[in-house]
Design a protein around this motif. Structure first.
Motif, mmCIF file in Angstrom:
data_model
loop_
_atom_site.group_PDB
_atom_site.id
_atom_site.type_symbol
_atom_site.label_atom_id
_atom_site.label_comp_id
_atom_site.label_asym_id
_atom_site.label_seq_id
_atom_site.Cartn_x
_atom_site.Cartn_y
_atom_site.Cartn_z
ATOM 1 N N ARG A 145 33.939 13.371 66.244
ATOM 2 C CA ARG A 145 34.263 13.344 64.806
ATOM 3 C C ARG A 145 35.660 13.905 64.562
ATOM 4 O O ARG A 145 36.433 13.355 63.762
ATOM 5 N N ARG A 198 38.441 11.453 65.433
ATOM 6 C CA ARG A 198 38.665 10.455 64.384
ATOM 7 C C ARG A 198 39.462 11.051 63.227
ATOM 8 O O ARG A 198 40.348 10.399 62.663
ATOM 9 N N ALA A 253 43.187 11.169 64.086
ATOM 10 C CA ALA A 253 43.694 9.931 64.691
ATOM 11 C C ALA A 253 45.188 9.745 64.464
ATOM 12 O O ALA A 253 45.931 9.378 65.385
ATOM 13 N N ASP A 255 44.634 2.123 67.193
ATOM 14 C CA ASP A 255 43.416 2.486 66.460
ATOM 15 C C ASP A 255 42.159 2.055 67.205
ATOM 16 O O ASP A 255 41.180 2.814 67.288
ATOM 17 N N GLU A 256 42.189 0.853 67.773
ATOM 18 C CA GLU A 256 41.007 0.328 68.453
ATOM 19 C C GLU A 256 40.701 1.130 69.717
ATOM 20 O O GLU A 256 39.553 1.507 69.964
ATOM 21 N N GLU A 267 39.433 4.624 68.818
ATOM 22 C CA GLU A 267 38.036 4.558 68.382
ATOM 23 C C GLU A 267 37.124 4.366 69.588
ATOM 24 O O GLU A 267 36.030 4.942 69.651
ATOM 25 N N ALA A 272 36.694 7.800 71.180
ATOM 26 C CA ALA A 272 35.762 8.632 70.423
ATOM 27 C C ALA A 272 34.327 8.128 70.574
ATOM 28 O O ALA A 272 33.393 8.929 70.718
ATOM 29 N N SER A 273 34.155 6.819 70.563
ATOM 30 C CA SER A 273 32.819 6.255 70.726
ATOM 31 C C SER A 273 32.252 6.564 72.109
ATOM 32 O O SER A 273 31.049 6.795 72.268
#
Length: 429
Positions: free
Chosen positions: A51, A54, A57, A88-89, A92, A95-96
């Protein structure tokens, strides 16, 4: 909360051996606290870390932009720049992956097996953390998050030494992760980034026997070779990703083309990329397959029989069959059947990932039995050689040795075991 407002100052003056010893001792102390935390608490801390990444970022991407600018000025290869670049991708995705690791079953405490001896002693083997893991890596800021997440989930402390080309990205990612982990109750010393780019720090890590329990190198051939040569600490690594795809005579032509193009061109700079294509002399669409690769931008280097198929093929040298290009370059050989193909793989494979494309299931099973690589595939792109694709959440590396762990190394590979012996007063005669 902006966790990145205060940059982490590099330490360039302290003696590297003293620095590593100090970091490792504090990591070992923190690891004992981390290992005593419940599985739920460790998982919760990782979710908070994801979290926070993100939330931070913009700052992380700004730090990465500094590294990209410096890398371009320094002439980094396209493969290195691709590994270094965040957007960004990709952020993410990082983080995922941290969240995915948090959701994985915790291996710590798992009972591997149990037995009772005739004298009444009850024995069990139980998974436990390894301890303090040193990770040495180049141009891969995602490793900062992947390694931290995997180590924390398995109850290990992580001592990270990233390459100078990713220094801003690594520091930004770690600052963000550390804030989330700290909020979740993880001691800040459980995940540390070596705060110097002095290369002597790598040597200090490699000789820190008794302070660091295992080293995992992630990088180019020269880095991994140095680690394997100089380490006095156990090493989990692979040196090259010289991966083969064998197009058997019974391969579906469309499938063969799709797999070959993906295996080479999806991302040329990763260790799972195909570097050698073997085409069976009985495969009827060899010329079409070679042409498709060339038209997709691949520089094909082939043996005489492949050169005869297309005038654009460059003659392969003896060294090409043992080269990890990490680029849009491919060695291609025509082979005479299954035995010839598997003999070529045995001579030249780095035991990372090797693939057969065939509709003959019996031949595929023979390939599985014959090829002794960490990952062996049938009718799939070698680019699937990745811990995330294997359902492991992330990986700390791919091991091609035969001891401890092999293939993508994730949570289970970051544990060892201890024996528990329960008695009722037995004394050995």
């Amino acid at each position: 909360m902006n966790t990145l407002s205060t940059p982490i100052a590099p330490i360039e003056t302290q003696d590297p051996s003293m620095l590593i010893a100090e970091l490792a001792r504090s990591a070992r102390k923190a690891q004992r606290v981390l290992a005593a935390m419940s599985s739920e608490d460790r998982a919760g801390a990782l979710k908070l870390a994801a979290r926070q990444m993100r939330a931070d970022a913009a700052e992380i991407l700004a730090a990465n932009a500094k590294d990209i600018e410096a890398g371009e000025a320094d002439g980094l290869t396209k493969a290195m720049l691709d590994r270094l670049t965040l957007d960004d991708e990709r952020l993410e995705g990082i983080a995922s992956a941290v969240e995915a690791v948090a959701r994985l079953p915790d291996p710590v405490g798992e009972v591997i097996d149990e037995a009772q001896r005739p004298n009444g002693l009850k024995l069990s083997r139980v998974r436990v953390p390894i301890g303090t893991i040193g990770i040495i890596y180049e141009s891969r800021p995602n490793v900062t998050a992947d390694a931290a997440a995997l180590c924390v989930r398995a109850g290990n402390a992580a001592l990270l030494r990233g390459g100078s080309e990713a220094v801003h990205s690594n520091r930004a990612i770690l600052a963000s992760l550390a804030a989330g982990l700290r909020e979740g109750g993880v001691p800040v010393e459980a995940v540390q980034l070596v705060p110097t780019q002095d290369r002597a720090a790598v040597g200090a890590m490699l000789t820190a026997s008794g302070l660091i329990d295992m080293i995992v190198p992630r990088g180019g051939k020269s880095l991994v070779a140095r680690v394997q040569s100089d380490a006095r600490v156990p090493v989990l690594a692979h040196l090259d990703g010289i991966n083969h795809t064998y197009i058997h005579s019974a391969a579906d032509p469309e499938m063969a083309r799709d797999i070959a193009l993906n295996a080479k061109m999806r991302r040329t700079g990763i260790c799972g990329a195909m570097e050698t294509l073997l085409i069976d002399s009985g495969f009827s669409e060899a010329a079409s397959l070679v042409a498709s690769l060339i038209e997709a931008g691949v520089e094909v280097r082939g043996n005489d029989r492949i050169q005869a198929l297309d005038e654009r093929v460059i003659a392969a040298s003896a060294n090409d069959w043992d080269t990890e290009y990490l680029d849009a370059i491919l060695s291609v050989a025509m082979v005479d059947g299954f035995d010839d193909a598997t003999a070529h793989i045995a001579r030249h494979s780095s035991a990372h990932t090797d693939v057969i494309v065939t509709s003959d299931e019996a031949v595929a099973e023979q390939f599985f039995a014959r090829v002794d690589s960490a990952i062996v595939m049938h009718n799939a792109s070698s680019q699937f050689a990745d811990g995330g694709e294997f359902g492991l959440g992330a990986e700390i590396g791919i091991a091609t040795g035969r001891l401890h762990a092999r293939g993508p190394v994730a949570l289970e590979g970051l544990t060892t075991y201890k024996w528990l012996v329960r008695g009722s007063g037995q004394a050995r005669p």
